[in-house]
Motif scaffolding. Structure first.
Motif, mmCIF file in Angstrom:
data_model
loop_
_atom_site.group_PDB
_atom_site.id
_atom_site.type_symbol
_atom_site.label_atom_id
_atom_site.label_comp_id
_atom_site.label_asym_id
_atom_site.label_seq_id
_atom_site.Cartn_x
_atom_site.Cartn_y
_atom_site.Cartn_z
ATOM 1 N N ALA A 50 -9.326 -6.321 -65.189
ATOM 2 C CA ALA A 50 -10.509 -5.556 -65.583
ATOM 3 C C ALA A 50 -11.489 -6.440 -66.356
ATOM 4 C CB ALA A 50 -10.094 -4.355 -66.427
ATOM 5 N N ARG A 51 -10.959 -7.302 -67.229
ATOM 6 C CA ARG A 51 -11.838 -8.216 -67.972
ATOM 7 C C ARG A 51 -12.529 -9.188 -67.020
ATOM 8 N NH1 ARG A 51 -7.283 -8.179 -71.388
ATOM 9 N NH2 ARG A 51 -6.650 -10.278 -70.745
ATOM 10 N N GLY A 52 -11.814 -9.613 -65.979
ATOM 11 C CA GLY A 52 -12.424 -10.503 -64.995
ATOM 12 C C GLY A 52 -13.569 -9.836 -64.264
ATOM 13 N N PHE A 53 -13.401 -8.585 -63.881
ATOM 14 C CA PHE A 53 -14.473 -7.856 -63.214
ATOM 15 C C PHE A 53 -15.675 -7.685 -64.142
ATOM 16 C CE2 PHE A 53 -11.336 -5.866 -60.112
ATOM 17 C CZ PHE A 53 -11.851 -6.561 -59.014
ATOM 18 N N ASP A 54 -15.422 -7.486 -65.430
ATOM 19 C CA ASP A 54 -16.529 -7.358 -66.390
ATOM 20 C C ASP A 54 -17.349 -8.645 -66.453
ATOM 21 O OD1 ASP A 54 -15.781 -4.783 -66.980
ATOM 22 O OD2 ASP A 54 -14.622 -5.323 -68.771
ATOM 23 N N ILE A 55 -16.668 -9.779 -66.419
ATOM 24 C CA ILE A 55 -17.392 -11.064 -66.433
ATOM 25 C C ILE A 55 -18.257 -11.196 -65.180
ATOM 26 C CG2 ILE A 55 -17.122 -13.582 -66.348
ATOM 27 C CD1 ILE A 55 -14.552 -13.249 -67.988
ATOM 28 N N LEU A 56 -17.678 -10.843 -64.025
ATOM 29 C CA LEU A 56 -18.440 -10.941 -62.780
ATOM 30 C C LEU A 56 -19.624 -9.989 -62.794
ATOM 31 C CD1 LEU A 56 -15.465 -11.067 -60.230
ATOM 32 C CD2 LEU A 56 -16.929 -12.961 -60.922
ATOM 33 N N GLU A 57 -19.424 -8.803 -63.359
ATOM 34 C CA GLU A 57 -20.495 -7.817 -63.419
ATOM 35 C C GLU A 57 -21.619 -8.272 -64.346
ATOM 36 O OE1 GLU A 57 -22.384 -4.464 -62.279
ATOM 37 O OE2 GLU A 57 -20.315 -4.842 -61.640
ATOM 38 N N ASP A 58 -21.249 -8.798 -65.505
ATOM 39 C CA ASP A 58 -22.245 -9.157 -66.519
ATOM 40 C C ASP A 58 -22.933 -10.488 -66.232
ATOM 41 O OD1 ASP A 58 -21.504 -6.849 -67.813
ATOM 42 O OD2 ASP A 58 -20.123 -7.859 -69.197
ATOM 43 N N GLU A 59 -22.185 -11.440 -65.704
ATOM 44 C CA GLU A 59 -22.706 -12.803 -65.602
ATOM 45 C C GLU A 59 -23.158 -13.204 -64.198
ATOM 46 O OE1 GLU A 59 -23.219 -14.439 -68.216
ATOM 47 O OE2 GLU A 59 -21.937 -13.489 -69.715
ATOM 48 N N PHE A 60 -22.634 -12.494 -63.163
ATOM 49 C CA PHE A 60 -22.976 -12.871 -61.790
ATOM 50 C C PHE A 60 -23.637 -11.732 -61.021
ATOM 51 C CE2 PHE A 60 -19.710 -15.869 -63.020
ATOM 52 C CZ PHE A 60 -20.165 -17.077 -62.486
ATOM 53 N N GLY A 61 -24.187 -10.773 -61.769
ATOM 54 C CA GLY A 61 -24.885 -9.677 -61.119
ATOM 55 C C GLY A 61 -23.995 -8.770 -60.295
ATOM 56 N N GLY A 62 -22.712 -8.760 -60.611
ATOM 57 C CA GLY A 62 -21.784 -7.893 -59.895
ATOM 58 C C GLY A 62 -21.173 -8.510 -58.662
ATOM 59 N N ALA A 63 -21.606 -9.710 -58.255
ATOM 60 C CA ALA A 63 -21.044 -10.354 -57.069
ATOM 61 C C ALA A 63 -19.552 -10.614 -57.276
ATOM 62 C CB ALA A 63 -21.771 -11.668 -56.790
ATOM 63 N N GLY A 64 -18.746 -10.112 -56.373
ATOM 64 C CA GLY A 64 -17.297 -10.293 -56.472
ATOM 65 C C GLY A 64 -16.597 -9.191 -57.235
ATOM 66 N N SER A 65 -17.352 -8.312 -57.889
ATOM 67 C CA SER A 65 -16.712 -7.261 -58.688
ATOM 68 C C SER A 65 -16.656 -5.928 -57.967
ATOM 69 C CB SER A 65 -17.474 -7.076 -60.008
ATOM 70 O OG SER A 65 -18.782 -6.577 -59.768
ATOM 71 N N GLY A 66 -17.209 -5.874 -56.748
ATOM 72 C CA GLY A 66 -17.249 -4.619 -56.020
ATOM 73 C C GLY A 66 -16.016 -4.405 -55.158
ATOM 74 N N ILE A 67 -16.132 -3.454 -54.227
ATOM 75 C CA ILE A 67 -15.064 -3.166 -53.270
ATOM 76 C C ILE A 67 -15.196 -4.135 -52.111
ATOM 77 C CG2 ILE A 67 -14.113 -1.408 -51.723
ATOM 78 C CD1 ILE A 67 -15.305 0.705 -53.611
ATOM 79 N N ALA A 68 -14.171 -4.954 -51.912
ATOM 80 C CA ALA A 68 -14.267 -6.070 -50.975
ATOM 81 C C ALA A 68 -13.597 -5.758 -49.647
ATOM 82 C CB ALA A 68 -13.646 -7.319 -51.590
ATOM 83 N N GLY A 69 -14.128 -6.376 -48.609
ATOM 84 C CA GLY A 69 -13.540 -6.299 -47.278
ATOM 85 C C GLY A 69 -13.991 -7.504 -46.476
ATOM 86 N N THR A 70 -13.719 -7.477 -45.192
ATOM 87 C CA THR A 70 -14.122 -8.583 -44.322
ATOM 88 C C THR A 70 -14.595 -8.033 -42.979
ATOM 89 O OG1 THR A 70 -11.828 -8.825 -43.560
ATOM 90 C CG2 THR A 70 -12.570 -10.309 -45.314
ATOM 91 N N ILE A 71 -15.476 -8.778 -42.344
ATOM 92 C CA ILE A 71 -15.837 -8.536 -40.947
ATOM 93 C C ILE A 71 -15.366 -9.773 -40.187
ATOM 94 C CG2 ILE A 71 -17.671 -8.031 -39.308
ATOM 95 C CD1 ILE A 71 -19.364 -7.001 -41.620
ATOM 96 N N VAL A 72 -14.391 -9.601 -39.314
ATOM 97 C CA VAL A 72 -13.740 -10.732 -38.650
ATOM 98 C C VAL A 72 -14.215 -10.815 -37.204
ATOM 99 C CG1 VAL A 72 -11.535 -11.838 -38.152
ATOM 100 C CG2 VAL A 72 -11.749 -10.337 -40.131
ATOM 101 N N PHE A 73 -14.514 -12.054 -36.757
ATOM 102 C CA PHE A 73 -15.009 -12.291 -35.402
ATOM 103 C C PHE A 73 -14.011 -13.146 -34.630
ATOM 104 C CE2 PHE A 73 -18.572 -12.444 -38.453
ATOM 105 C CZ PHE A 73 -19.229 -11.284 -38.096
ATOM 106 N N PHE A 74 -13.892 -12.863 -33.343
ATOM 107 C CA PHE A 74 -13.112 -13.725 -32.461
ATOM 108 C C PHE A 74 -13.876 -13.883 -31.143
ATOM 109 C CE2 PHE A 74 -10.211 -13.996 -28.811
ATOM 110 C CZ PHE A 74 -9.673 -15.242 -29.056
ATOM 111 N N ALA A 75 -14.076 -15.144 -30.744
ATOM 112 C CA ALA A 75 -14.752 -15.431 -29.480
ATOM 113 C C ALA A 75 -14.035 -16.587 -28.805
ATOM 114 C CB ALA A 75 -16.219 -15.788 -29.721
ATOM 115 N N GLU A 76 -13.654 -16.416 -27.558
ATOM 116 C CA GLU A 76 -12.956 -17.471 -26.815
ATOM 117 C C GLU A 76 -13.804 -18.728 -26.731
ATOM 118 O OE1 GLU A 76 -10.059 -17.851 -25.512
ATOM 119 O OE2 GLU A 76 -9.129 -15.874 -25.458
ATOM 120 N N GLU A 77 -15.119 -18.568 -26.556
ATOM 121 C CA GLU A 77 -16.009 -19.729 -26.414
ATOM 122 C C GLU A 77 -16.255 -20.429 -27.742
ATOM 123 O OE1 GLU A 77 -16.749 -16.644 -25.783
ATOM 124 O OE2 GLU A 77 -17.009 -16.386 -23.612
ATOM 125 N N GLY A 78 -15.898 -19.757 -28.842
ATOM 126 C CA GLY A 78 -16.188 -20.286 -30.171
ATOM 127 C C GLY A 78 -17.323 -19.514 -30.806
#
Length: 775
Positions: A50-78
């Motif tokens: 919780a203290r880590g999220f507070d630092i991210l919220e206060d010092e980095f504008g909330g980046a990294g302190s929110g609800i995280a996920g991923t969008i994953v891509f796969f392409a045979e050609e690259g």
């Protein structure tokens, strides 16, 4: 007083039903307009994540302190192929316009390491970091995930999957329909009456409807997890049918003894209804005991579940006598058309629960049977009723006498079985499962597998390390910290330190990728090693304060917090239950025995859960993969099962005590009490087991876990505890069952659950015959 209330609700039945309909429709309408506010966020007290999220919220504008996920891509050609990358970039541009979404694209400079560069899938797999604000509700997050998938449907160049539990689509459970279908069969077999079958189901449905609508409305003011309503439905359906079942059974007994419908309702509420109020209060106390955990997430779960139980309990003692007033003595009459129609309805419900569409034809068939049955002679005929056997000829009575002859054998045998089943608890590992436990056909699982294949399992649960930097910090220290983390065992990768202000930095952040999956025990060990060893040594004497955070770290903190406070929770619930039972039964040994037996049976249920969900025994049958046991499961399972098992204890022992008070013969009281309640307790337990077992058919692992745990505990309690241990130990203790020191008896408050009927005497013999004939 309860007898008078029962008669009043019975006689003023139209008013009572109108009030319940108004409550159901009114609260439902308000809830529908406001909407739910369930959350998947863990608001923890002052812990490191919780203290880590507070630092991210206060010092980095909330980046990294929110609800995280991923969008994953796969392409045979690259993914960087000229025919692929532009389409993916256009897709990410559209995703970035969704309100609240923050993205780090693999094609941006800061996301350069988000394209797989090694292994067979080098260049073919990439991911974008996805984040939404922490205050997003569960529904908000799921909606974002669905919007992304809809946009992905227009992309032909690559496979796109959305990862992250908070963005996973949640299908409301439908398997409770199966439990309801089996409840219809069990109630008809138990009661031999279609009308008597319908009353517990109708009462439970009304209580659950009002309860869950209330909980959903309160979720906007109290932090509640997203599965609170599902859990409330599971518990409410079970206890609602059970409580009404006990009251209806007593009502029919009084009718058979010759009382008029109003008097029978009053006696039923004054006896069985009194036990229902006490038992329901015990369940509520057990659930509210979770408030001592000091976690908002758990607090909301406890409040939500206890509200549902309380409302269904109230429905049992208010709405049910009103419904009894409508059916009166017709509760004893069952015609073939009603029996056939009920069976067809149950068959249709099985079709809904299993997704077998052809069975749904049974529903219109039931309506046809009801319509035509009024004119067809055989369907209009009354189903013959079974003649009641003398109590000495019943199987429960004979069973109690068998145990009375060799009580030590059965007591030792029952205890041994429960202890063996409980042995796996010794290896219980509390923790959270990850997306790798989702069904293989979900986008969440596909995203997890692609990430693990392209980058390694640890990329599904990166750690964030946030640090507060004192003024004048030498930035070279940050490089030393990075090197120390990189050399730590089980670290697959670590990013360079990122600072919030190049000219005057006050905070730094790192991303650490474990070499193991989020649910792996080695990942938990890594979090603890970084906190206890690596960072204290790396920043010693610098004044830098470091906090390891991220989803995995939150899960570790939550598990540790729950584990540390479980003993206090157990102690409070056990103590309160012991004191309540002691006040009710005026005994020291009866409540002590009840508490110990329930502990053993709950331990056995824990053992079954560990063997299946953690060890993986039979997991392929259930469609799950081995993982730690979610930290709230032992707590919730204890609260629910302890409360429910106390229900059966109260219903059985209140009848035994009622018999014992007649002549002080303990052996006869145990035999008669068991014979009088065995059928209804067995039916109630069977309904609970079927309802809870049906949830094992759901896709969600947590719901499966709750379903198996609750079904196992109730089954063990209703068989080994009630049929073996209770009669055996009560026979061994004899009159000592009811011993209590005189000084304690004087200071304890008196709680009467046996009731003291104020009913009028039964009518004359000719009136009894009319009641027995259903006139």
């Amino acid at each position: 007083m309860l007898a008078n209330l029962g008669r009043t609700f019975h006689d003023r039945r139209r008013t009572v039903v109108a009030v319940w309909l108004f409550a159901l429709l009114g609260i439902g309408a308000v809830t529908g307009s406001v909407g739910p506010g369930f959350s998947s966020e863990f608001t923890l007290p002052d812990v490191e994540s919780a203290r880590g999220f507070d630092i991210l919220e206060d010092e980095f504008g909330g980046a990294g302190s929110g609800i995280a996920g991923t969008i994953v891509f796969f392409a045979e050609e690259g993914v960087e192929d000229p025919g692929v990358q532009p389409e993916l970039e256009a897709f990410l541009g559209e995703v970035a316009t969704i309100e609240g979404v923050r993205l780090v694209s693999p094609f941006a400079p800061e996301g350069a390491n988000q394209i797989a560069r090694d292994g067979e899938r080098a260049g073919q797999i990439a991911y974008a970091q996805l984040e939404v604000p922490r205050d997003f509700s569960f529904e908000d997050s799921v909606e974002v995930g669905q919007e992304i998938l809809e946009l992905a449907d227009d992309v032909d160049a690559a496979q796109i999957e959305v990862g992250g539990q908070n963005f996973a689509e949640f299908e409301p459970p439908e398997s409770e329909i199966l439990g309801l279908a089996f409840a219809i069969f069990i109630l008809i077999i138990s009661f031999g009456s279609v009308v008597a079958m319908g009353l517990p189901i109708g009462t439970a449905a009304a209580g659950i409807g009002v309860g869950i609508a209330t909980v959903t409305l309160l979720s906007n003011a109290i932090e509640m997890p997203d599965f609170t309503a599902t859990l409330g439905l599971m518990i409410g359906l079970g206890v609602g049918i059970d409580y009404a079942l006990f009251i209806v059974t007593r009502y029919r007994e009084e009718l058979h003894d010759g009382h008029a419908s109003s008097e029978a309702a009053g006696i039923a509420i004054d006896t069985a209804g009194r036990a229902v109020l006490f038992a329901g209060t015990t369940v509520v106390i057990s659930l509210l005991g979770m408030l001592v955990m000091g976690v908002e997430f758990v607090r909301g779960l406890a409040i939500g579940a206890s509200i549902t139980v309380a409302v269904t309990m109230i429905a049992s003692v208010t709405l049910l006598p009103a419904l009894l007033g409508f059916v009166s003595t017709r509760i004893e009459v069952t015609r073939w058309r009603g029996l056939v129609a009920a069976a067809l309805v149950a068959l249709a419900l099985i079709g809904v629960g299993l997704g077998v569409g052809v069975l749904l034809i049974a529903l219109p068939a039931a309506l046809v049977v009801l319509a035509v049955g009024g004119f067809v002679g055989p369907l209009r005929a009354e189903v013959p009723r079974r003649a009641a056997k003398p109590i000495e000829q019943t199987l429960p009575y004979r069973w109690s006498r068998l145990i009375a002859r060799t009580p030590w054998t059965f007591a030792i045998l029952g205890t041994l079985v429960l202890v063996i089943l409980a042995l796996p608890v010794l290896s219980l590992r509390i923790g959270f499962s990850d997306e790798g436990n989702f069904s293989e056909d979900t986008t969440t699982r596909k995203a997890y597998d692609l990430l693990a294949e392209g980058f390694g399992p640890g990329y599904n649960g990166p750690l964030l390390v946030a640090a507060s930097l004192p003024p004048g910090t030498d930035l070279a220290v940050l490089d030393d910290v990075t090197a120390a983390v990189a050399s730590t065992e089980n670290v697959a990768a670590v990013s360079p330190a990122g600072i919030n202000d190049p000219t005057s930095p006050t905070a730094a952040v790192w991303e650490v990728i474990p070499a193991t999956s989020p649910q792996d025990a080695e990942t938990t060990d890594l979090v603890k090693a970084l906190r206890d060893e690596v960072f204290p040594a790396a920043v010693a004497g610098t004044g830098i304060e470091v906090a390891v955070t991220g989803v995995v770290a939150v899960n570790v903190d939550f598990s540790d917090l729950i584990s540390a406070r479980l003993p206090l929770f157990f102690a409070i619930v056990l103590l309160l239950s012991f004191l309540l039972l002691m006040a009710v039964f005026r005994s020291v040994l009866v409540p002590l025995k009840a508490v110990l037996m329930n502990l053993i049976s709950i331990g056995a249920a824990y053992g079954i859960v560990v063997a299946v969900f953690q060890w993986g025994w039979g997991s392929s049958i259930l469609g799950i993969e081995p993982a730690p046991v979610e930290p709230f499961l032992p707590m919730m399972l204890f609260a629910i099962v302890f409360g429910l098992s106390m229900d059966y204890e109260v219903f059985l022992l209140s009848r035994v005590k009622e018999e014992y008070d007649l002549d002080g013969d303990n052996g006869r009281a145990v035999a008669d009490g068991l014979a009088s309640t065995a059928r209804v307790i067995t039916a109630a337990a069977a309904i609970m087991v079927f309802i809870f077992s049906s949830f094992v058919l759901e896709d969600d692992r947590v719901i499966k876990l709750f379903g198996l745990g609750l079904a196992s505990a109730i089954a063990l309690d209703a068989t080994i505890v009630r049929l073996l241990l209770v009669p055996a130990t009560m026979e061994l203790l004899g009159d000592r069952n009811w011993w209590i020191p005189a000084w304690l008896d004087r200071i304890l408050p008196r709680i009467n659950v046996e009731g003291g009927s104020t009913a009028a005497p039964p009518p004359a013999e000719e009136e009894r015959e009319k009641v027995g004939a259903g006139v």
